[in-house]
Design a protein around this motif. Sequence first.
Motif, short mmCIF file in Angstrom:
data_model
loop_
_atom_site.label_atom_id
_atom_site.label_comp_id
_atom_site.label_asym_id
_atom_site.label_seq_id
_atom_site.Cartn_x
_atom_site.Cartn_y
_atom_site.Cartn_z
N GLU A 98 -7.89 4.22 -3.51
CA GLU A 98 -8.70 3.44 -2.58
C GLU A 98 -9.56 4.41 -1.76
N PHE A 115 -3.69 5.32 -1.56
CA PHE A 115 -4.52 6.33 -0.94
C PHE A 115 -3.91 7.68 -1.28
N ASP A 135 -0.95 -2.60 -4.46
CA ASP A 135 -2.32 -3.12 -4.48
C ASP A 135 -3.34 -2.02 -4.19
N GLN A 136 -2.96 -1.10 -3.31
CA GLN A 136 -3.84 0.01 -2.94
C GLN A 136 -3.03 1.29 -2.82
N LYS A 146 0.85 -1.19 0.00
CA LYS A 146 0.00 0.00 0.00
C LYS A 146 0.89 1.24 0.00
N SER A 160 0.56 2.76 -9.85
CA SER A 160 -0.54 1.81 -9.62
C SER A 160 -0.14 0.38 -9.98
N TYR A 164 2.73 1.64 4.79
CA TYR A 164 2.37 2.50 3.67
C TYR A 164 3.61 3.23 3.15
#
Length: 128
Positions: free
Chosen positions: A123, A103, A100-101, A30, A96, A59
């Motif tokens: 997300e 923010f 996977d995610q 992430k 991207s 993150y």
Amino acid sequence: MPETQFTLDTADGYKIHGLLNKAKGKKNKKAVLFVHGLTGHVREYLPSIMAQRFPDLGYDVIRIDLYSWSDKGRSILDVTLKIHGQDIDTTMDHFSKKYDQIFAVGHSYGGPSLMLSDQTQFEAFSLW
């Protein structure tokens, strides 16, 4: 915490300059994209603190300069919110594939810039 500089080409011949911060010794799936405000930059206090703390919490932190003195960077006099949104989309096209995610955080003028990007690529996002 490892910090890597990156440069992305834009469709109109400019370059987006930024920093990527990752956790040492682990691969996060992430990331958080930080978009600064008017006259801001990637090394301001808020994104710098995020870059120090978030990677160990799972993150990675992506920071882009919407304007830059670096080679082929955009000038603050030559941009619009729409161009900022396009530059965010270019950044997301690149990152991207690696996460996977993703923010996003839009600080001040970065909030409207996010609103003019393709919001479906996040997300979730927060306007600070």
